[in-house]
Design an enzyme around this catalytic site. Sequence first.
Site, mmCIF file in Angstrom:
data_model
loop_
_atom_site.group_PDB
_atom_site.id
_atom_site.type_symbol
_atom_site.label_atom_id
_atom_site.label_comp_id
_atom_site.label_asym_id
_atom_site.label_seq_id
_atom_site.Cartn_x
_atom_site.Cartn_y
_atom_site.Cartn_z
ATOM 1 N N ASP A 268 0.843 -1.202 0.000
ATOM 2 C CA ASP A 268 0.000 0.000 0.000
ATOM 3 C C ASP A 268 0.877 1.250 0.000
ATOM 4 O O ASP A 268 0.382 2.372 -0.093
ATOM 5 C CB ASP A 268 -1.014 -0.007 1.147
ATOM 6 C CG ASP A 268 -0.373 -0.098 2.516
ATOM 7 O OD1 ASP A 268 0.865 -0.165 2.601
ATOM 8 O OD2 ASP A 268 -1.115 -0.099 3.522
ATOM 9 N N SER A 269 2.210 1.047 0.037
ATOM 10 C CA SER A 269 3.140 2.163 -0.175
ATOM 11 C C SER A 269 2.984 2.711 -1.595
ATOM 12 O O SER A 269 3.527 3.774 -1.909
ATOM 13 C CB SER A 269 4.582 1.730 0.083
ATOM 14 O OG SER A 269 4.870 0.525 -0.604
ATOM 15 N N GLU B 262 -2.132 -5.383 8.440
ATOM 16 C CA GLU B 262 -1.400 -4.847 9.584
ATOM 17 C C GLU B 262 -2.143 -5.103 10.896
ATOM 18 O O GLU B 262 -3.367 -4.957 10.951
ATOM 19 C CB GLU B 262 -1.191 -3.333 9.403
ATOM 20 C CG GLU B 262 -0.355 -2.990 8.192
ATOM 21 C CD GLU B 262 -0.121 -1.487 8.037
ATOM 22 O OE1 GLU B 262 -0.547 -0.707 8.920
ATOM 23 O OE2 GLU B 262 0.497 -1.106 7.021
ATOM 24 N N LYS C 8 -1.531 -9.387 2.729
ATOM 25 C CA LYS C 8 -0.861 -8.945 3.965
ATOM 26 C C LYS C 8 -1.744 -7.890 4.617
ATOM 27 O O LYS C 8 -2.336 -7.058 3.922
ATOM 28 C CB LYS C 8 0.520 -8.367 3.648
ATOM 29 C CG LYS C 8 1.209 -7.734 4.878
ATOM 30 C CD LYS C 8 2.666 -7.444 4.657
ATOM 31 C CE LYS C 8 2.987 -6.127 3.968
ATOM 32 N NZ LYS C 8 2.446 -4.925 4.637
ATOM 33 N N GLU D 41 8.399 -4.247 10.952
ATOM 34 C CA GLU D 41 8.910 -2.974 10.416
ATOM 35 C C GLU D 41 9.441 -2.083 11.537
ATOM 36 O O GLU D 41 8.741 -1.830 12.535
ATOM 37 C CB GLU D 41 7.774 -2.253 9.654
ATOM 38 C CG GLU D 41 8.231 -0.921 9.064
ATOM 39 C CD GLU D 41 7.281 -0.352 8.018
ATOM 40 O OE1 GLU D 41 6.301 -1.018 7.633
ATOM 41 O OE2 GLU D 41 7.540 0.783 7.576
ATOM 42 N N ASP E 61 -1.083 -6.128 -0.412
ATOM 43 C CA ASP E 61 -1.510 -5.457 0.818
ATOM 44 C C ASP E 61 -3.007 -5.215 0.809
ATOM 45 O O ASP E 61 -3.568 -4.772 -0.206
ATOM 46 C CB ASP E 61 -0.806 -4.094 0.935
ATOM 47 C CG ASP E 61 0.346 -4.123 1.922
ATOM 48 O OD1 ASP E 61 0.434 -5.072 2.733
ATOM 49 O OD2 ASP E 61 1.172 -3.192 1.884
HETATM 50 O O1 KIV Z 1 3.530 -1.190 1.717
HETATM 51 C C1 KIV Z 1 4.715 -1.480 1.920
HETATM 52 O O2 KIV Z 1 5.628 -1.068 1.208
HETATM 53 C C2 KIV Z 1 5.024 -2.332 3.064
HETATM 54 C C3 KIV Z 1 6.471 -2.591 3.352
HETATM 55 C C4 KIV Z 1 7.045 -1.433 4.045
HETATM 56 C C5 KIV Z 1 6.674 -3.838 4.116
HETATM 57 O O3 KIV Z 1 4.148 -2.778 3.751
#
Ligand code: KIV
Length: 271
Positions: free
Chosen positions: A51-52, A122, A120, A189, A90
């Site tokens: 989600d980055s 959180e 994934k 992280e 994500d």
């Molecule tokens: O979204 C992302 O880039 C992440 C990484 C920092 C693990 O979750």
Amino acid sequence: MSQHKEVKLVTTHQMLAMKQRGEKISMLTAYDYSMAQILDGAGIDVLLVGDSASNVMAGHETTLPITLDQIIYHAQGVVRAVKRAFVVVDMPFGSYQGNSSEALRSAIRIMKESGGHGVKLEGGAEVKDSIIRILTAGIPVMGHLGLTPQSIYKFGTYTVRAKEEAEAQKLLEDARLLQEIGCFGLVLEKIPAALAKQVAEELTIPVIGIGAGRHVDGQVLVVHDMLGLTKEFKPRFLRRYAELHDIMTEAVQHYVADVKSREFPSEEEGY
Ligand code: KIV
């Protein structure tokens, strides 16, 4: 009887075996077809459609705005490119918290519409019900503890997490819980290296670190950061393997100059 295509990708079982034999797992983010093709061809084990993307692809300040439709769009391109890597997608903020039915619906959409291999999300105990529900559909789930950027407005800063005993203890308990309920792996992280080492040694599932030191089972970085596309972001944990911002700027400046001076295109470059 129907024919099943043989799966030639990296699998959750292979990742587990890698941990067991002490082979480190390499993971990078990817958000599009062209980049994913390069990363997969270069031998990366796991690609994370993070989600980055909200930051590096869309220019948002946080990861909160990205939507389910948008992450699915990014994941579709990545999956089309991949021949070997395991693709984790994500789950966006708001698509899984507090409602396990909605979490399951979101995860199913991701898997069905993108072709990704796992999701994934959180958090620990707070999202336990959502994770259990997603797992009932046979969808591999990866946890994410420590600095969890979707909670940035709770933390207030992006500094190292779990330095205090109480937070470290909660992280340890959450890590144990995530393994117990069936997560295939865990991202840690920005936490102290000693704590990450303790988690990786205690858990049997692969623990992948970002800013979590060397004593974990693998490493993940945001691809734009490790290739030097993002220039200002320089946390201690980031190693830059290229300076693509400078290389690309120079290339574009060269192109602009060539167009202006009529150097490009030549006679030979026309039809
Ligand atoms: O979204 C992302 O880039 C992440 C990484 C920092 C693990 O979750």
